[in-house]
Design an enzyme around this catalytic site. Structure first.
Site, mmCIF file in Angstrom:
data_model
loop_
_atom_site.group_PDB
_atom_site.id
_atom_site.type_symbol
_atom_site.label_atom_id
_atom_site.label_comp_id
_atom_site.label_asym_id
_atom_site.label_seq_id
_atom_site.Cartn_x
_atom_site.Cartn_y
_atom_site.Cartn_z
ATOM 1 N N ARG A 46 0.860 -1.183 0.000
ATOM 2 C CA ARG A 46 0.000 0.000 0.000
ATOM 3 C C ARG A 46 0.898 1.235 0.000
ATOM 4 O O ARG A 46 1.844 1.296 0.770
ATOM 5 C CB ARG A 46 -0.910 0.004 1.241
ATOM 6 N N GLN B 114 0.408 -9.885 6.075
ATOM 7 C CA GLN B 114 -0.676 -10.134 7.027
ATOM 8 C C GLN B 114 -0.731 -11.625 7.347
ATOM 9 O O GLN B 114 -0.547 -12.448 6.461
ATOM 10 C CB GLN B 114 -2.021 -9.722 6.406
ATOM 11 N N ASP C 95 -3.038 -13.568 7.359
ATOM 12 C CA ASP C 95 -4.400 -13.402 6.876
ATOM 13 C C ASP C 95 -5.133 -14.737 6.765
ATOM 14 O O ASP C 95 -4.513 -15.788 6.592
ATOM 15 C CB ASP C 95 -4.341 -12.766 5.479
ATOM 16 N N LYS D 66 -15.945 -4.249 12.006
ATOM 17 C CA LYS D 66 -14.839 -5.070 12.486
ATOM 18 C C LYS D 66 -14.614 -4.936 13.969
ATOM 19 O O LYS D 66 -15.057 -3.968 14.607
ATOM 20 C CB LYS D 66 -13.575 -4.735 11.716
#
Length: 678
Positions: A377, A395, A397, A483
Site C-alpha cells: 500500500r 498479514q 491473513d 470489524k
RNA sequence: GCUGCUGUAGCUCAGUGGUAGAGCGCGUCCUUGGUAAGGACGAGGUCAUGGGUUCAAGUCCCAUCAGCAGCUCCA
C-alpha cells in the site's frame, strides 16, 4: 435543597456521608465546609461529582444525592483539570509575547496539554523557553480563574472584541446548539472555555513545553494549518522528572532503536521508504512466531493457500477497492492498455477466487483459507515509520467462508484465536474497538440492512466474550463491513491496531464476487466472509512486540536462545561439544570464542539480551557439567549437560514468558475528550 | 500529503567559514581467565545528494532524498 453523599477527604475508604447545602451552592461551598471541619487541612482544587471531574465553581444539582469526592493538590485524578489550566496559562503567555495571536482549541491529552493557535510571526522552537519563563511569571502571580456564563449573542460579541475569529466561527458552527456559553478570565486573559479549571495557576507544580507541530483547524486537512504547542504539567518537579525519565526510557525501547541495536531489521532508502528488510535475527523471530501461528491454524481447521503478489486491476474493480483507494495504491503495472496489474493491496480478492474455483457445498463450510499474504500500500510519506507503518507488509491473513448461521461461532473462534496469541505473549493491556460504519458517509458498500445485521452480530459476540473496551466507534469500519480491532499501545503510548476480525456480507454479494454454496435444500445460497488476522501484520506486530519486551524476548522467541561461553580457549573443544548438544535439542545456540575474559563475554551476552548463557570451563569438563546463567536470574550453578539441555528444551517447548518489562504508562498525544467540544 | 526539526566513521555524538575528531564496535597481536568491560597496535569518513554564496563551505543559502515529532490518512 441539594444533598450530596460526601466522601471523607481524610479517609476515602470510609462510607460517604449525606450532607445538605443551601440552594445554589457550589462545590466550593462543600470545600469551605470541609475546610472548616478539618481546620483548613483539606485544600481541594477540583472534585469528582457523580464520577465526573468538575471544578470548584460547579453547581450542586438540586436532584438526587450524588457522590462527591474532593480532590486535593497532588491528587492524580485532578491532573487533567490542572493541565487544562496550564494550557490557558501557556496561551496567555504566548499572547503577552506575540502580536495578533488567534486561539483555536486547548485540550488536555494523555500526559499533558496543547493549544492550537496562529500567530502573526510563527512561533519557533527557540521561543519555547521564553514562553515557559512567561508562564512561570503567571503561575507565580497566581491570579484566580474566574468563570463567566453568557448567552450566545454576548459570547460572539466577546470573542469578536477579543479579535478571535476562530472562536467566532466555532461558536457559530460547532456550538450552534448551546444557548449559553462559558468563559474563563484570568487577569487580562479571557478565553471561551467549558472548563473546568483549578482555582488558580499556583496549583501547577512543574510545567514544560515539549514540542511544536502543525495541526489542522478542526482536524480537517482542507482547513488552515495552525501551530500546536505541546506541554506537560505535573504537581511537582519530581513527578515531571519521573515523566521525562519515562520518555527517555521509551526512546531506548523504541523498536527502531532496538531493531538497529539488535540487528533485527533495516530499511534502505535505495530499496524504498517503508519497505522492511528483515535481518537474520529479525527473520528468526518472525519465523518462530509464524510457526506458532501455523500450529494454531492447523489445530483450528484452517487450510493453507498461496497466492501471487499481483492481480489484474479488474479483480479490484469487482471487489470495490479500485478506484476508491487509487491514492494509496502503487500505480498499476501496464503491459498493454487492456492488461494492467496491481501489486495486491489485500489478499481477500485472491482468496475469493480460490473459493469460486469450483462449486461449493454447505458440507465444506466453514471453509477457512489461510495465508501469510504480503500486500503493498502506498502510504503517505509522512505516515511511514519503522515497522509499524510501512508500504509492504505481510498479514497473517485468512478468510472464512461460512453460512449465515455459522457467523457468530466463527467470529467467536477468531476472537479466541487472537486472545490465545495475545496471552501467549503476555499482552495483558489492550482495548477492543468495534469499528462500525459512519452512517453519514457514502464510502461503505452494500445495503444498510446488511450492515445493521453485521454490526449487531459483531457486538453481540464481543460482549458475550467480555472483551475490554468494546465501544462502537462509527467511521472505523472497513468499506465492506464492520470489524473488531485489537488495539495496543507502543512504548510512547501511541495506539496501534493489531489483530482484527471483520465481518463481510458484501464481497460475496451478487454485485461483487457473487459467491455461492449449495445448501441442504439443494438451492443456491450466499456465504458470509470473515476477514481476520490475529497479529494484523508481521511487521507491525513485531514492531510492537519489540517494544513490549524492550528487545528482551522470552527464550522461545529469542533469535539466539543460548550462548555457550568457554571460560578460556583451553575449554574450546568442550564448549563445541556443549554447543552441539544444545543445537541437537533444537535450540538456537551461539558460541563466544573471543579472546576475552569470562566477564567480558558475559557482559556481551547480557547486552545482546541472550536469554541463557552456558559457561563451561576445565572444572565443568572434568565433571561433565555446565554452569547455566540466566539473563534475568544470574548464575544458576553447575548441573549435568543433559539436565541443562532438558531444562531449556522444556522452557522453549512451553513457550514460557517469565518476564516482561514494566509498562512506562505514557499517555500519548490524543485529547482525552473531543477537542471540538470547547 | 502538511507544519517543524534533523542528516559527520558500523553505532552514539563533538566539531559555527581556514588541511575531519572522541567513545563504543571492528581487525591483528599479547594475555588463558569461573559469572557485566585485561592490554597494545591498527583499519575505517566524497561530512545524505545536487546546486549556489565565498579567496576558502562539514559549517551560510536553495532544492532533492531520507529520518524524527505532530497533524491528516490507514481497504
Amino acid at each position: 435543597m441539594p444533598t450530596i453523599s460526601l466522601v471523607d477527604p481524610c479517609d476515602s475508604a470510609a462510607p460517604a456521608q449525606p450532607r445538605s447545602f443551601a440552594a445554589g451552592s457550589r462545590i466550593a461551598d462543600v470545600a469551605a465546609a470541609v475546610q472548616a471541619d478539618t481546620g483548613g487541612k483539606c485544600q481541594p482544587i477540583a472534585a469528582l461529582l457523580a464520577g465526573r471531574l468538575v471544578g470548584l465553581d460547579s453547581l450542586l444539582p438540586e436532584e438526587g444525592e450524588p457522590r462527591v469526592e474532593l480532590l486535593e493538590q497532588g491528587d492524580p485524578r485532578a491532573l487533567p483539570v490542572m493541565r487544562h489550566s496550564a494550557a490557558h496559562v501557556m496561551a496567555r503567555a504566548v499572547m503577552r509575547l506575540f502580536k495578533d495571536v488567534e486561539l483555536a482549541f486547548g485540550p488536555t491529552v494523555g500526559d499533558g496539554f496543547y493549544y492550537d493557535l496562529r500567530a502573526e510571526r510563527p512561533i519557533t522552537e527557540d521561543d519555547l523557553p521564553k514562553i515557559e519563563a512567561e508562564m512561570q511569571k503567571i503561575i507565580a502571580a497566581d491570579e484566580a480563574f474566574e468563570r463567566v456564563e453568557v448567552d450566545r449573542a454576548k459570547a460572539v460579541e466577546i470573542v469578536s472584541d477579543l479579535k478571535q475569529p476562530l472562536k467566532v466561527e466555532h461558536i457559530e458552527t460547532g456550538l450552534a446548539e448551546h444557548p449559553t456559553l462559558s468563559f474563563y478570565r484570568q487577569g487580562e486573559f479571557v478565553d471561551l472555555c467549558r472548563g473546568p479549571h483549578v482555582p488558580s495557576p499556583g496549583c501547577i507544580g512543574a510545567v514544560k513545553l515539549t514540542s511544536l507541530a502543525g495541526a489542522y483547524w478542526k482536524g480537517d486537512a482542507n482547513n488552515a494549518q495552525l501551530q500546536r504547542l505541546y506541554g506537560t504539567a505535573w504537581f511537582s518537579q519530581e513527578d515531571l522528572d519521573r515523566h521525562l525519565e519515562a520518555l527517555e526510557e521509551a526512546r531506548k525501547r523504541d523498536h527502531r532503536v532496538l531493531g538497529k541495536q539488535l540487528d533485527l531489521f533495516t530499511i534502505s532508502p535505495l530499496v524504498g521508504s517503508g519497505l522492511v528488510l528483515w535481518m537474520p535475527k529479525g527473520a528468526t523471530v518472525r519465523g518462530v512466531l509464524e510457526g506458532f501461528v501455523r500450529e494454531e491454524l492447523t489445530a483450528r481447521g484452517y487450510e493453507p493457500v498461496y497466492t501471487p503478489h499481483i492481480g489484474k486491476v479488474d479483480l479490484y474493480k469487482i471487489s470495490g477497492h479500485y478506484p476508491y483507494y487509487a491514492d494509496s495504491q502503487f500505480k498499476p503495472i501496464e503491459m498493454h492498455e487492456d492488461e494492467q496489474y496491481l501489486l495486491k493491496p489485500m489478499n481477500c480478492p485472491h482468496h475469493t477466487m480460490i473459493y469460486k474455483a469450483r462449486p461449493r457445498s454447505y458440507r465444506e463450510l466453514p471453509l477457512r483459507l489461510a495465508e501469510f499474504g504480503t500486500v503493498y500500500r502506498y502510504e503517505q510519506s509522512g505516515e511511514l515509520g519503522g515497522m509499524t507503518r510501512v508500504r509492504g507488509f505481510t498479514q497473517d491473513d485468512a478468510h472464512i467462508f461460512c453460512m449465515p448461521e455459522q457467523v457468530e461461532q466463527e467470529v467467536a473462534g477468531c476472537i479466541d484465536f487472537t486472545l490465545k496469541v495475545l496471552e501467549s505473549l503476555a499482552f495483558d493491556s489492550y482495548r477492543v474497538r468495534l469499528g462500525f460504519r459512519d452512517k453519514s458517509s457514502d464510502k461503505y458498500v452494500g445495503p444498510p440492512e446488511r450492515w445493521d445485521e453485521a454490526e449487531a452480530a459483531i457486538e453481540k459476540v464481543a460482549r458475550e466474550m467480555n472483551l475490554p473496551g468494546c465501544e462502537p466507534e462509527p467511521g472505523e469500519a472497513a468499506f465492506y463491513g464492520p470489524k473488531i480491532d485489537f488495539v495496543i499501545n507502543d512504548s510512547l503510548g501511541r495506539e496501534w491496531q493489531l489483530g482484527t476480525v471483520q465481518l463481510d456480507y458484501n464481497l460475496p454479494s451478487a454485485e461483487r464476487f457473487d459467491l455461492e454454496y449449495i445448501g441442504a435444500d439443494n438451492a443456491r445460497h450466499k456465504p458470509v466472509m470473515i476477514h481476520r488476522a490475529p497479529l494484523g501484520s508481521m511487521e507491525r506486530f513485531i514492531g510492537v512486540l519489540i517494544e513490549h519486551f524492550a528487545g528482551a524476548f522470552p527464550l522461545w522467541l529469542a533469535p539466539e536462545q543460548v550462548r555457550v561461553i568457554p571460560v578460556s580457549a583451553k575449554s574450546e573443544a568442550y564448549a563445541r561439544t556443549v554447543e552441539a548438544a544444545f543445537k541437537a535439542a533444537g535450540l538456537r545456540t551461539g558460541i563466544d570464542l573471543a579472546a576475552e575474559k569470562l566477564g567480558a563475554k558475559i557482559r556481551s551476552a547480557q547486552l545482546e539480551l541472550v536469554p541463557m548463557m552456558v559457561v563451561c570451563g576445565p572444572r565443568d569438563e572434568a565433571a561433565g557439567t555446565v554452569s547455566l546463567r540466566d539473563r534475568l536470574d544470574g548464575d544458576l550453578g553447575a548441573m549435568s549437560l543433559e539436565e541443562a539441555v532438558e531444562r531449556l528444551r522444556d522452557e522453549n517447548a512451553r513457550r514460557a514468558v517469565r518476564h516482561k518489562p514494566k509498562p512506562l504508562g505514557l499517555g500519548g498525544t490524543k485529547p482525552a475528550a473531543a477537542a471540538e467540544d470547547y
